[in-house]
Design an enzyme around this catalytic site. Structure first.
Site, mmCIF file in Angstrom:
data_model
loop_
_atom_site.group_PDB
_atom_site.id
_atom_site.type_symbol
_atom_site.label_atom_id
_atom_site.label_comp_id
_atom_site.label_asym_id
_atom_site.label_seq_id
_atom_site.Cartn_x
_atom_site.Cartn_y
_atom_site.Cartn_z
ATOM 1 N N ASN A 91 -6.125 -2.727 2.057
ATOM 2 C CA ASN A 91 -6.099 -4.165 2.278
ATOM 3 C C ASN A 91 -7.526 -4.678 2.344
ATOM 4 O OD1 ASN A 91 -3.301 -4.362 2.467
ATOM 5 N ND2 ASN A 91 -3.275 -4.171 4.677
ATOM 6 N N ARG A 135 0.823 -1.218 0.000
ATOM 7 C CA ARG A 135 0.000 0.000 0.000
ATOM 8 C C ARG A 135 0.851 1.260 0.000
ATOM 9 N NH1 ARG A 135 -3.586 -0.199 4.954
ATOM 10 N NH2 ARG A 135 -1.700 -1.127 5.764
#
Length: 89
Positions: A36, A18
């Site tokens: 996520n 990320r």
């Protein structure tokens, strides 16, 4: 301009996916998000100039060091005009 949503499957959580994705997206001036998912995959949306969006989608197929990408699912969406790129969930 275009927008795509990707779901990246594999070992993609706990490997800085990320944060690296967000850094690369912001450098290219893209807006959208990365997060996520509960099943261990990562979902992202990229919106911006076609070549920059395509570059981030291609990067998702490799990911950062220590990631193992098994599959990338790509869906085209309508441009929304988001204001920034954010990391969530």
């Amino acid at each position: 301009m275009k927008r795509v949503r990707v779901v990246v499957v594999g070992r993609v959580q706990g490997v800085f996916f990320r944060s690296t994705c967000a850094t690369l997206a912001r450098r290219r001036g893209l807006v959208g998000f990365v997060r996520n998912l509960p099943d261990g995959s990562v979902e992202a949306a990229f919106e911006g100039i076609d070549d920059d969006v395509d570059a981030l989608v291609a990067w998702c197929g490799v990911g950062p060091d220590h990631a193992r990408v098994d599959r990338v699912e790509v869906t085209t969406e309508e441009v929304r005009g988001d204001r920034d790129f954010r990391v969530t969930g």
